[in-house]
Design a protein around this motif. Sequence first.
Motif, PDB file in Angstrom:
ATOM      1  N   ASP A  52       0.803  -1.210   0.000  1.00  0.00           N
ATOM      2  CA  ASP A  52       0.000   0.000   0.000  1.00  0.00           C
ATOM      3  C   ASP A  52       0.844   1.272   0.000  1.00  0.00           C
ATOM      4  N   THR A  53       2.138   1.126  -0.216  1.00  0.00           N
ATOM      5  CA  THR A  53       3.005   2.298  -0.285  1.00  0.00           C
ATOM      6  C   THR A  53       3.698   2.369  -1.644  1.00  0.00           C
ATOM      7  N   LEU A  54       4.092   3.571  -1.979  1.00  0.00           N
ATOM      8  CA  LEU A  54       4.756   3.827  -3.253  1.00  0.00           C
ATOM      9  C   LEU A  54       6.008   2.956  -3.360  1.00  0.00           C
ATOM     10  N   PRO A  55       6.123   2.141  -4.388  1.00  0.00           N
ATOM     11  CA  PRO A  55       7.250   1.218  -4.477  1.00  0.00           C
ATOM     12  C   PRO A  55       8.569   1.903  -4.868  1.00  0.00           C
ATOM     13  N   ASP A  56       9.645   1.340  -4.400  1.00  0.00           N
ATOM     14  CA  ASP A  56      10.985   1.804  -4.777  1.00  0.00           C
ATOM     15  C   ASP A  56      11.405   1.059  -6.044  1.00  0.00           C
ATOM     16  N   ILE A  57      10.900   1.517  -7.171  1.00  0.00           N
ATOM     17  CA  ILE A  57      11.287   0.935  -8.452  1.00  0.00           C
ATOM     18  C   ILE A  57      11.897   2.026  -9.315  1.00  0.00           C
ATOM     19  N   THR A  58      12.815   1.630 -10.158  1.00  0.00           N
ATOM     20  CA  THR A  58      13.477   2.594 -11.028  1.00  0.00           C
ATOM     21  C   THR A  58      12.906   2.484 -12.431  1.00  0.00           C
ATOM     22  N   VAL A  59      12.478   3.624 -12.946  1.00  0.00           N
ATOM     23  CA  VAL A  59      11.944   3.731 -14.301  1.00  0.00           C
ATOM     24  C   VAL A  59      12.678   4.879 -14.988  1.00  0.00           C
ATOM     25  N   LYS A  60      12.296   5.214 -16.184  1.00  0.00           N
ATOM     26  CA  LYS A  60      12.936   6.308 -16.927  1.00  0.00           C
ATOM     27  C   LYS A  60      11.949   7.464 -17.087  1.00  0.00           C
ATOM     28  N   GLY A  84      14.967   9.824 -20.771  1.00  0.00           N
ATOM     29  CA  GLY A  84      15.824   8.662 -20.602  1.00  0.00           C
ATOM     30  C   GLY A  84      16.596   8.614 -19.295  1.00  0.00           C
ATOM     31  N   LYS A  85      16.355   9.561 -18.396  1.00  0.00           N
ATOM     32  CA  LYS A  85      17.041   9.579 -17.103  1.00  0.00           C
ATOM     33  C   LYS A  85      16.346   8.624 -16.141  1.00  0.00           C
ATOM     34  N   SER A  86      17.134   7.910 -15.340  1.00  0.00           N
ATOM     35  CA  SER A  86      16.575   6.998 -14.338  1.00  0.00           C
ATOM     36  C   SER A  86      15.950   7.785 -13.194  1.00  0.00           C
ATOM     37  N   VAL A  87      14.778   7.318 -12.775  1.00  0.00           N
ATOM     38  CA  VAL A  87      14.042   7.954 -11.687  1.00  0.00           C
ATOM     39  C   VAL A  87      13.539   6.850 -10.771  1.00  0.00           C
ATOM     40  N   ASN A  88      13.753   7.017  -9.453  1.00  0.00           N
ATOM     41  CA  ASN A  88      13.203   6.075  -8.488  1.00  0.00           C
ATOM     42  C   ASN A  88      11.833   6.584  -8.063  1.00  0.00           C
ATOM     43  N   LEU A  89      10.815   5.799  -8.323  1.00  0.00           N
ATOM     44  CA  LEU A  89       9.449   6.206  -8.005  1.00  0.00           C
ATOM     45  C   LEU A  89       9.297   6.493  -6.513  1.00  0.00           C
ATOM     46  N   GLY A  90       9.983   5.734  -5.689  1.00  0.00           N
ATOM     47  CA  GLY A  90       9.919   5.940  -4.241  1.00  0.00           C
ATOM     48  C   GLY A  90      10.443   7.286  -3.784  1.00  0.00           C
ATOM     49  N   SER A  91      11.196   7.968  -4.631  1.00  0.00           N
ATOM     50  CA  SER A  91      11.731   9.280  -4.244  1.00  0.00           C
ATOM     51  C   SER A  91      10.628  10.331  -4.128  1.00  0.00           C
ATOM     52  N   TYR A  92       9.431  10.014  -4.570  1.00  0.00           N
ATOM     53  CA  TYR A  92       8.305  10.946  -4.470  1.00  0.00           C
ATOM     54  C   TYR A  92       7.471  10.719  -3.211  1.00  0.00           C
ATOM     55  N   LEU A 115       5.194  15.744 -15.227  1.00  0.00           N
ATOM     56  CA  LEU A 115       6.266  14.764 -15.348  1.00  0.00           C
ATOM     57  C   LEU A 115       5.749  13.532 -16.091  1.00  0.00           C
ATOM     58  N   THR A 116       6.576  12.991 -16.963  1.00  0.00           N
ATOM     59  CA  THR A 116       6.238  11.739 -17.643  1.00  0.00           C
ATOM     60  C   THR A 116       7.286  10.697 -17.287  1.00  0.00           C
ATOM     61  N   LEU A 117       6.820   9.574 -16.761  1.00  0.00           N
ATOM     62  CA  LEU A 117       7.694   8.440 -16.454  1.00  0.00           C
ATOM     63  C   LEU A 117       7.283   7.269 -17.335  1.00  0.00           C
ATOM     64  N   ILE A 118       8.276   6.441 -17.680  1.00  0.00           N
ATOM     65  CA  ILE A 118       8.027   5.321 -18.593  1.00  0.00           C
ATOM     66  C   ILE A 118       8.493   4.028 -17.946  1.00  0.00           C
ATOM     67  N   ASP A 119       7.567   3.105 -17.807  1.00  0.00           N
ATOM     68  CA  ASP A 119       7.813   1.804 -17.185  1.00  0.00           C
ATOM     69  C   ASP A 119       7.638   0.735 -18.264  1.00  0.00           C
ATOM     70  N   VAL A 159       6.627  -2.688 -16.969  1.00  0.00           N
ATOM     71  CA  VAL A 159       5.406  -2.667 -16.155  1.00  0.00           C
ATOM     72  C   VAL A 159       5.711  -3.169 -14.728  1.00  0.00           C
ATOM     73  N   LYS A 160       6.780  -2.663 -14.140  1.00  0.00           N
ATOM     74  CA  LYS A 160       7.197  -3.033 -12.782  1.00  0.00           C
ATOM     75  C   LYS A 160       6.158  -2.640 -11.735  1.00  0.00           C
ATOM     76  N   PHE A 161       5.447  -1.548 -11.983  1.00  0.00           N
ATOM     77  CA  PHE A 161       4.440  -1.063 -11.036  1.00  0.00           C
ATOM     78  C   PHE A 161       3.400  -2.148 -10.747  1.00  0.00           C
ATOM     79  N   ASN A 162       3.095  -2.954 -11.739  1.00  0.00           N
ATOM     80  CA  ASN A 162       2.094  -4.015 -11.603  1.00  0.00           C
ATOM     81  C   ASN A 162       2.496  -5.057 -10.555  1.00  0.00           C
ATOM     82  N   ASP A 163       3.778  -5.189 -10.268  1.00  0.00           N
ATOM     83  CA  ASP A 163       4.228  -6.127  -9.236  1.00  0.00           C
ATOM     84  C   ASP A 163       3.793  -5.676  -7.843  1.00  0.00           C
ATOM     85  N   TYR A 164       3.535  -4.406  -7.668  1.00  0.00           N
ATOM     86  CA  TYR A 164       3.165  -3.844  -6.380  1.00  0.00           C
ATOM     87  C   TYR A 164       1.675  -3.499  -6.302  1.00  0.00           C
TER      88      TYR A 164
END
Length: 141
Positions: A18-26, A30-38, A100-104, A107-112
């Motif tokens: 139920d919390t924002l996952p720490d996954i890295t997307v672009k 093309g820069k890496s962004v950790n979703l959990g940083s938000y 902001l636009t992030l690209i997964d 589809v890593k978000f689906n794991d959480y």
Amino acid sequence: MKRLILLFLILLSCSAKDTLPDITVKDIDGKSVNLGSYKNQKLVLYIWSRTCAGHTKDLKKLGHLVKMYPNYKIVSYAVAMEAGDVVESYRQLGIAPNFLTLIDTAVKFNDYFPITFLPSTYVFDKGGKLIASYAGLPDKL
């Protein structure tokens, strides 16, 4: 003791979902962004793919949400797409994103958070906890 450990593991797995996952997307550049940083800000994730019905009108409304809800980070979260596909979608729709636009691509978000509908919207509080989810994009948060 075994029951206590089992209970702890069950509670741990439930709270992680139920919390924002720490996954890295672009991001779109093309820069890496950790979703959990938000996790330190209110966040709206609008999850879409080019093939889903309804994303055209929703993407056009995202820019308005940025203005309506300045205390939220509004994010277009494209799944199963490459950056070029996202840029082309925006171009075809005549959108110059002010969000902001992030690209997964994987589809890593689906794991959480299993994505039941595309498009979908997930709203997280300032602590990164999921507070609401919607099929499509709601008119108001």
